[in-house]
Design an enzyme around this catalytic site. Structure first.
Site, mmCIF file in Angstrom:
data_model
loop_
_atom_site.group_PDB
_atom_site.id
_atom_site.type_symbol
_atom_site.label_atom_id
_atom_site.label_comp_id
_atom_site.label_asym_id
_atom_site.label_seq_id
_atom_site.Cartn_x
_atom_site.Cartn_y
_atom_site.Cartn_z
ATOM 1 N N GLY A 192 0.760 -1.618 -0.477
ATOM 2 C CA GLY A 192 -0.171 0.018 0.099
ATOM 3 C C GLY A 192 0.592 0.975 0.017
ATOM 4 N N ASP A 193 1.833 0.936 0.506
ATOM 5 C CA ASP A 193 2.865 2.222 0.980
ATOM 6 C C ASP A 193 3.209 2.779 -0.373
ATOM 7 O OD1 ASP A 193 2.614 2.236 3.635
ATOM 8 O OD2 ASP A 193 4.301 0.734 3.551
#
Length: 301
Positions: A251-252
């Site tokens: 997600g990052d």
């Protein structure tokens, strides 16, 4: 310049154990040490994609020294605020068929350290970007993300927030450029624990936009991602074929890819594609996405 804020960074100790069993001696098949925390991950992938970045946050003790040395050795710029007491946390990630995470609490942040950190924000000017990502450590006020956005408000700084629950809801009145909840976090915001349908995801994304978010990017794991941009256009992207090796940092990486794409092209569709490719590249790798891995996946997005 892109500044990332990780208020609770960590050394992530990842171990691979075949047939992990609690309560007995387990021996590792492999291990790796990563310099982590959500904002640190964003900085790392931005750096890999050729975007200049500075990592901000708090560090303490010999674990903090190891983290900073590791980031600097990888070519990242850092400007952390150092604490007089405590240790930067060490998180344990156990890979054994499925992923198990044991996350530490992290050190307490004094009022003087927080003041020093806020003063670092004053260097930001129009055209800079600020990414707030992850949890907050013990001792910090619950409205710290709001205070950070208030500090840079009116200066033309592009703000991105990747957080959960009240941390995310609290920043919406400051009209962040981008927020990136995943499906579970999105459902939690609206009291839903069951899997969300595509229609529900879009409905809840629109509600967050109504409350202030300019662009809402929702990661949906194997179902891909949704971008609801500030023009009202909704875009869905799937995921390319590949073997998922781990999901830590995916997600990052999507946040980093999206931001890199926007800064490079100023186009939402292109930014979304680069974000999706970066998220998948991390999921298909043993570490965070490299530029080569991202470029290789772009044609399949």
């Amino acid at each position: 310049m892109v500044y990332t804020v990780t208020l609770n960074p960590a050394l992530d100790y990842e171990v691979q154990v075949d047939g992990f069993q609690p309560g007995v001696l387990n021996r590792t098949k492999g291990e790796a040490l990563h310099f982590g925390g959500k904002g640190v991950n964003v900085s790392t992938v931005l750096h890999n994609l050729g975007v200049e970045t500075v990592a901000l946050g708090f560090l303490a003790g010999f674990t903090g020294q190891a983290l900073e040395r590791g980031l600097q050795a990888a070519g990242l710029r850092t400007d952390f605020t150092w604490l007089d007491e405590g240790l930067t946390r060490v998180n344990v990630k156990i890979r054994s068929g499925q992923e198990t995470e044991i996350n530490s609490r992290g050190p307490s942040i004094s009022a003087s350290a927080l003041k020093s950190f806020f003063q670092k924000l004053d260097q930001m000017t129009a055209g800079d970007a600020l990414v707030l990502a992850g949890s907050i450590p013990a001792g910090l006020p619950e409205n710290v993300y709001q205070r950070i956005l208030r500090r840079v408000e009116g200066r033309g700084v592009l703000t991105v927030v990747d957080a959960a629950r009240d941390l995310l809801l609290g920043v919406l009145p400051y009209r962040p450029f981008l927020i990136k909840p995943n499906c579970a976090e999105l459902g939690e915001l609206f009291g839903r624990r069951t899997p969300l349908s595509r229609e529900e995801i879009l409905t809840y994304a629109r509600r967050l936009q109504t409350r202030g978010a300019r662009n809402v990017l929702v990661s949906m794991a194997e179902k891909g991602s949704l971008l609801l941009d500030e023009t009202g256009v909704q875009r869905y992207l799937g995921v390319p074929a590949g073997t998922v090796r781990h999901t830590v940092g995916a997600g990052d990486s999507m946040v980093a890819g999206f931001l890199a794409g926007w800064l490079r092209w100023g186009d939402y569709a292109a930014a979304h594609r680069l974000g999706a490719a970066a998220g998948s590249a991390t999921a298909f790798s043993d570490g965070l996405a490299t530029e080569e891995a991202v470029r290789a996946l772009l044609p399949a997005i």
